[in-house]
Motif scaffolding. Sequence first.
Motif, PDB file in Angstrom:
ATOM      1  N   ALA A   1      22.207 -21.808  41.546  1.00 36.90           N
ATOM      2  CA  ALA A   1      21.826 -22.827  42.532  1.00 36.90           C
ATOM      3  C   ALA A   1      21.057 -22.195  43.694  1.00 36.90           C
ATOM      4  O   ALA A   1      20.064 -22.755  44.174  1.00 36.90           O
ATOM      5  CB  ALA A   1      23.058 -23.561  43.042  1.00 36.90           C
TER       6      ALA A   1
ATOM      7  N   THR B   1      24.155 -27.261  51.049  1.00 34.52           N
ATOM      8  CA  THR B   1      24.094 -28.070  52.257  1.00 34.52           C
ATOM      9  C   THR B   1      22.848 -27.694  53.056  1.00 34.52           C
ATOM     10  O   THR B   1      22.181 -26.690  52.760  1.00 34.52           O
ATOM     11  CB  THR B   1      25.333 -27.833  53.131  1.00 34.52           C
TER      12      THR B   1
ATOM     13  N   LYS C   1      20.823 -24.116  53.000  1.00 30.12           N
ATOM     14  CA  LYS C   1      19.372 -24.016  52.804  1.00 30.12           C
ATOM     15  C   LYS C   1      18.716 -23.268  53.968  1.00 30.12           C
ATOM     16  O   LYS C   1      17.766 -22.518  53.770  1.00 30.12           O
ATOM     17  CB  LYS C   1      18.758 -25.401  52.646  1.00 30.12           C
TER      18      LYS C   1
ATOM     19  N   ASN D   1      17.579 -21.208  42.470  1.00 30.32           N
ATOM     20  CA  ASN D   1      16.720 -22.391  42.415  1.00 30.32           C
ATOM     21  C   ASN D   1      16.196 -22.761  43.795  1.00 30.32           C
ATOM     22  O   ASN D   1      15.033 -23.139  43.941  1.00 30.32           O
ATOM     23  CB  ASN D   1      17.477 -23.576  41.797  1.00 30.32           C
ATOM     24  N   GLU D   2      17.032 -22.629  44.807  1.00 27.08           N
ATOM     25  CA  GLU D   2      16.594 -22.934  46.176  1.00 27.08           C
ATOM     26  C   GLU D   2      15.550 -21.925  46.649  1.00 27.08           C
ATOM     27  O   GLU D   2      14.579 -22.299  47.313  1.00 27.08           O
ATOM     28  CB  GLU D   2      17.780 -22.977  47.135  1.00 27.08           C
TER      29      GLU D   2
ATOM     30  N   GLY E   1      29.823 -33.291  45.068  1.00 27.48           N
ATOM     31  CA  GLY E   1      28.528 -33.966  45.055  1.00 27.48           C
ATOM     32  C   GLY E   1      27.554 -33.300  44.105  1.00 27.48           C
ATOM     33  O   GLY E   1      27.838 -32.280  43.478  1.00 27.48           O
ATOM     34  N   ASN E   2      26.361 -33.885  44.007  1.00 30.57           N
ATOM     35  CA  ASN E   2      25.368 -33.366  43.067  1.00 30.57           C
ATOM     36  C   ASN E   2      24.376 -32.407  43.715  1.00 30.57           C
ATOM     37  O   ASN E   2      23.519 -31.868  43.038  1.00 30.57           O
ATOM     38  CB  ASN E   2      24.621 -34.531  42.394  1.00 30.57           C
ATOM     39  N   LYS E   3      24.472 -32.193  45.010  1.00 30.61           N
ATOM     40  CA  LYS E   3      23.603 -31.235  45.698  1.00 30.61           C
ATOM     41  C   LYS E   3      24.475 -30.084  46.181  1.00 30.61           C
ATOM     42  O   LYS E   3      25.162 -30.207  47.187  1.00 30.61           O
ATOM     43  CB  LYS E   3      22.882 -31.903  46.866  1.00 30.61           C
ATOM     44  N   PRO E   4      24.442 -28.959  45.463  1.00 27.76           N
ATOM     45  CA  PRO E   4      25.366 -27.869  45.807  1.00 27.76           C
ATOM     46  C   PRO E   4      25.074 -27.163  47.125  1.00 27.76           C
ATOM     47  O   PRO E   4      25.961 -26.549  47.688  1.00 27.76           O
ATOM     48  CB  PRO E   4      25.229 -26.906  44.634  1.00 27.76           C
TER      49      PRO E   4
ATOM     50  N   ASP F   1      28.607 -25.820  48.112  1.00 33.78           N
ATOM     51  CA  ASP F   1      29.493 -26.982  48.181  1.00 33.78           C
ATOM     52  C   ASP F   1      29.682 -27.531  46.774  1.00 33.78           C
ATOM     53  O   ASP F   1      28.729 -27.954  46.134  1.00 33.78           O
ATOM     54  CB  ASP F   1      28.870 -28.040  49.088  1.00 33.78           C
TER      55      ASP F   1
END
Length: 118
Positions: free
Chosen positions: A74, A44, A48, A77-78, A39-42, A36
């Motif tokens: 991203a 959702t 995740k 990183n998750e 926003g700052n959290k790519p 996504d």
Amino acid sequence: MRKLSIAIVLGSVLVAAPFSAAMSQSNNPEYAVFVDRSGNKPLTASAKDTVRKAITASKSRAIQIQGRADYAEAVKNELVLQGVSPDRISVRPVVAKPLQKAGDGMSDPTDRKVVISF
């Protein structure tokens, strides 16, 4: 005529069952994560969850990530946040092209796709 119809349907099921079983037990499963951009959290909650499922399916094998460099990072990183050792992860970035807007003004989801495989 009814017996013929039943035989055709039954035959179709018997032929399709082994094919779909073979498809679901692929040697190289892939998981698609859609990032996504807003926003700052790519990632959702759904993304995740897909990452978590990929980790479980990988069974400690090496994990490959393919997608736009920023989105692939991203996802990497998750994976690390969820406990995967960074040395198990390789990232193959796809050359980033400018994100084009679809007819409705939204970016094309395929541009935001990151594929996890092992």
